[in-house]
Design an enzyme around this catalytic site. Structure first.
Site: not given
Length: 279
Positions: A61, A268, A2-3
């Site tokens: 967030k 990433r 979730p962003e």
DNA sequence: CATCATGTTACACG
DNA sequence: GCGTGTAACATGAT
């Protein structure tokens, strides 16, 4: 995963059902005490039970629930967390780690807020001052009015790391994660390896616009549907169906036809179009 | 069996 | 102090 858009979608789904409701019970299931950032689980549940939920908010967030006591419950979903509304009679999911029970209300079919979290990285924290529940050096919220093109320009000028790293860093601005950073760099036409302090004023302005556009568009679509994400009603979002680069390695760029590449930056997975994005 | 994965923090190293 | 790489957290998907 979730962003910001997923967290905000969750907040919007919960809000109308939680406002004015009183928490009659709070449970963190045995074995999952780690999600509780308060000194102990009893302290957290004691500070929740009996409180009315006066409001909801979000910072980056983090989800924030204002309680009548003046405390706030601060929830971070991390990788796989979700808050889901349920009926009193429905069974909790396999990955339910905690739940709130609400006093029943004639206008609302939901009495349970389940915290489902496959990977168990999510956190709950009850604090007196919201700031105490957020990372100490958190930057401005990506959609808040105090985050402007000028503030982005000045913070990017101070960093020598890659733009990918700068945008992922929650102290630069709060709310972006891996997926949307890749999408934002594509929209702004910036190679994710480009050094933050070498980005021109004009490009930084494009970046600012790309941040706002990407987040607002994802919000319109109800957040991304990556992995386990579901909104407050257990439904996935649709934003991932519209990615330009994320998850499209080896496929053709929609804009120029070049093959989308995937590399690693600060550990990433990073997706970009070698023709549309420049150093 | 090995590898990779959304977020965040901690730590070692140059 | 800064940036980077790596590990750790726990689990599922491929």
């Amino acid at each position: 995963m979730p962003e910001l858009p997923e967290v905000e979608t969750t907040r919007r789904g919960l809000h109308p059902h939680l406002i004015g409701r009183v928490i009659s019970d709070a449970k963190i299931y045995s074995g999952f005490e780690r999600l509780c950032l308060n000194t102990d689980v009893k302290e957290l549940t004691d500070r929740l039970i009996g409180q009315r939920i006066e409001g909801t908010d979000r910072y980056g967030k983090y989800l924030i629930f204002w309680l009548s006591s003046g405390d706030s419950l601060i929830v971070h979903l991390r990788m796989t967390g979700a808050l889901v509304l349920r009926n009193i009679s429905s069974l909790g999911g396999k990955y339910e780690r905690a739940r709130l029970t609400l006093e029943s209300s004639p206008n609302c079919p939901f009495e349970i807020v389940s915290f489902d979290d496959v990977r168990r990285f999510g956190t709950w924290n009850v604090v007196n001052h919201v700031r105490d529940g957020l990372a100490r050096d958190i930057g401005p919220d990506a959609l808040a009015s105090d985050f402007t093109a000028d503030s982005l320009i000045s913070v990017l000028r101070q960093k020598t790391c890659t733009i990918k790293s700068a945008l992922l860093d929650q102290s630069t601005l709060a709310g972006l994660g891996n997926i949307y950073v890749d999408e934002i760099c594509f929209l702004a036409g910036i190679d994710p390896r480009k050094r933050s302090n070498t980005i021109s004023r004009k490009k930084s302005e494009q970046l600012f616009t790309a941040i706002r556009d990407t987040l607002n568009k994802a919000l319109d679509q109800g957040g991304s549907s990556f992995s386990d994400y579901v909104n407050a009603h257990g439904m996935p979002g649709g934003a991932l169906d519209h990615c330009n680069v994320y998850g499209r390695a080896g496929m053709e760029c929609y804009r120029c036809g070049q093959t989308i590449k995937k590399i690693k930056i600060v550990g990433r997975g990073t997706h970009y179009c070698p023709k549309c994005q420049h150093r």
